[in-house]
Design an enzyme around this catalytic site. Structure first.
Site, PDB file in Angstrom:
ATOM      1  N   ALA A 167       7.269 106.351  64.198  1.00  0.00           N
ATOM      2  CA  ALA A 167       7.534 107.794  64.225  1.00  0.00           C
ATOM      3  C   ALA A 167       8.523 108.187  63.138  1.00  0.00           C
ATOM      4  O   ALA A 167       8.380 109.234  62.496  1.00  0.00           O
ATOM      5  CB  ALA A 167       8.067 108.192  65.604  1.00  0.00           C
ATOM      6  N   GLY A 184      18.146 109.346  66.254  1.00  0.00           N
ATOM      7  CA  GLY A 184      17.128 110.374  66.077  1.00  0.00           C
ATOM      8  C   GLY A 184      16.398 110.232  64.750  1.00  0.00           C
ATOM      9  O   GLY A 184      16.196 109.133  64.251  1.00  0.00           O
ATOM     10  N   LEU A 185      16.015 111.380  64.171  1.00  0.00           N
ATOM     11  CA  LEU A 185      15.264 111.429  62.919  1.00  0.00           C
ATOM     12  C   LEU A 185      13.956 110.644  63.017  1.00  0.00           C
ATOM     13  O   LEU A 185      13.560 109.940  62.094  1.00  0.00           O
ATOM     14  CB  LEU A 185      16.107 110.910  61.753  1.00  0.00           C
ATOM     15  N   CYS A 186      13.295 110.746  64.171  1.00  0.00           N
ATOM     16  CA  CYS A 186      12.010 110.065  64.356  1.00  0.00           C
ATOM     17  C   CYS A 186      10.997 111.007  65.012  1.00  0.00           C
ATOM     18  O   CYS A 186      10.265 110.615  65.921  1.00  0.00           O
ATOM     19  CB  CYS A 186      12.181 108.786  65.166  1.00  0.00           C
ATOM     20  N   GLY A 187      11.015 112.260  64.561  1.00  0.00           N
ATOM     21  CA  GLY A 187      10.037 113.220  65.042  1.00  0.00           C
ATOM     22  C   GLY A 187      10.184 113.507  66.526  1.00  0.00           C
ATOM     23  O   GLY A 187      11.290 113.633  67.051  1.00  0.00           O
TER      24      GLY A 187
END
Length: 289
Positions: A244, A88-91
């Site tokens: 992203a 994750g951590l990609c908007g």
């Protein structure tokens, strides 16, 4: 009102987070360059493959057309091949792809169709299983691979082809995110079985004689084309994910900076108020004496 110690701890915590998000932004920027080059390099090959298939398919009609183009004659069972990231951590990168797949699945079920889902990537699986746990027939984890390549795409494509040969579905759709720029990634749905043959790509300025016949060439090319389309989806996803993440970490770093600024202002005001209060108490005590 928080104490000065609490404010100092909060500021130190946000500064630590800011260092992490800045580092992640720099790592994503470094990975983005390689991923973008790979995605852009794959596009001409995939587009040329579509052109060749279009020319070949134009000479094949009726019962001689391979099943990967003609289909099964039915569209009752749909397979959704959803490609997302492992982290994750990609908007909104993962959620955008999952939302597109979810909307497609809901629309198909509303029409009375049967939906089956293969999730490639943990994040898409985590999102879709909340609503479509019964429809998910397989989860493919690619976390052990630092960089996806042709071998990964071929394994996925062979899996889909085997299920099609066994009559498990009629139509397959690929979901991924097409990379446009660091701030723009486009969730895309592409039908891969029956293969979408783009119109207007047939070359009319030349006549080709094929040996063997078009149908035999298509039988060999169509499975490879499926692998190519999956590979393009994986590479586009890889570039989109890093773009992203770079954008999301940049926003997080700037937000952390704003928070540090506000918390520092609160800290300074609280410290000034405390000092002023102590001075007033000293002066008041001196006057009492």
């Amino acid at each position: 009102m928080p104490s000065l110690k609490d404010l100092r701890n909060r500021i130190a915590s946000v500064k630590s987070t800011q260092k992490i998000t800045k580092a992640m932004q720099m790592v994503a920027a470094a990975k983005l360059r390689r991923a973008q080059m790979a995605a852009e390099a794959a596009r001409p090959y995939a587009e040329r493959m579509e052109t060749v298939l279009s020319n070949l398919a134009s000479g094949v009609t009726g019962s001689s057309a391979p099943r990967l183009i003609a289909g099964t004659g039915s569209d009752k069972v749909h397979l959704l091949l959803v490609l997302t990231a492992e982290r994750g951590l990609c908007g909104a990168f993962n959620s955008s792809i999952a939302r597109l797949a979810r909307d497609k699945a809901n629309a198909l079920k509303a029409e009375g169709k049967t939906v089956k889902i293969i999730c490639v990537g943990k994040k898409g699986y985590d999102i879709l299983r909340r609503q479509f746990a019964a429809e998910i027939i397989e989860f493919i984890d690619l976390r052990e691979f630092k960089q996806v390549g042709f071998a990964n795409a071929e394994a996925i494509a062979q899996n889909v082809l085997a299920r099609f040969a066994n009559g498990e579905f009629d139509v397959a759709t690929l979901f991924f995110s097409r990379f446009r720029s660091v701030i723009a990634q486009i969730p895309t749905a592409q039908r891969i079985i029956p293969a979408e043959i783009p119109e207007g790509t047939k070359q009319t300025d030349a006549v080709y004689d094929y040996e063997p016949e078009e149908g035999e060439i298509l039988e060999a090319l169509l499975p490879r084309n499926l692998t190519v389309q999956v590979l393009r989806g994986l590479l586009e996803n890889a570039a989109s994910e890093q773009g992203a993440r770079m954008s999301a970490m940049d926003s997080a770093t700037r937000n952390a900076g704003e928070m540090i600024k506000k918390q520092t202002q609160i800290y300074n005001r609280s410290r000034q108020a405390m000092i002023t209060k102590e001075l007033i108490e000293i002066i008041s005590g001196a006057e009492a004496l």
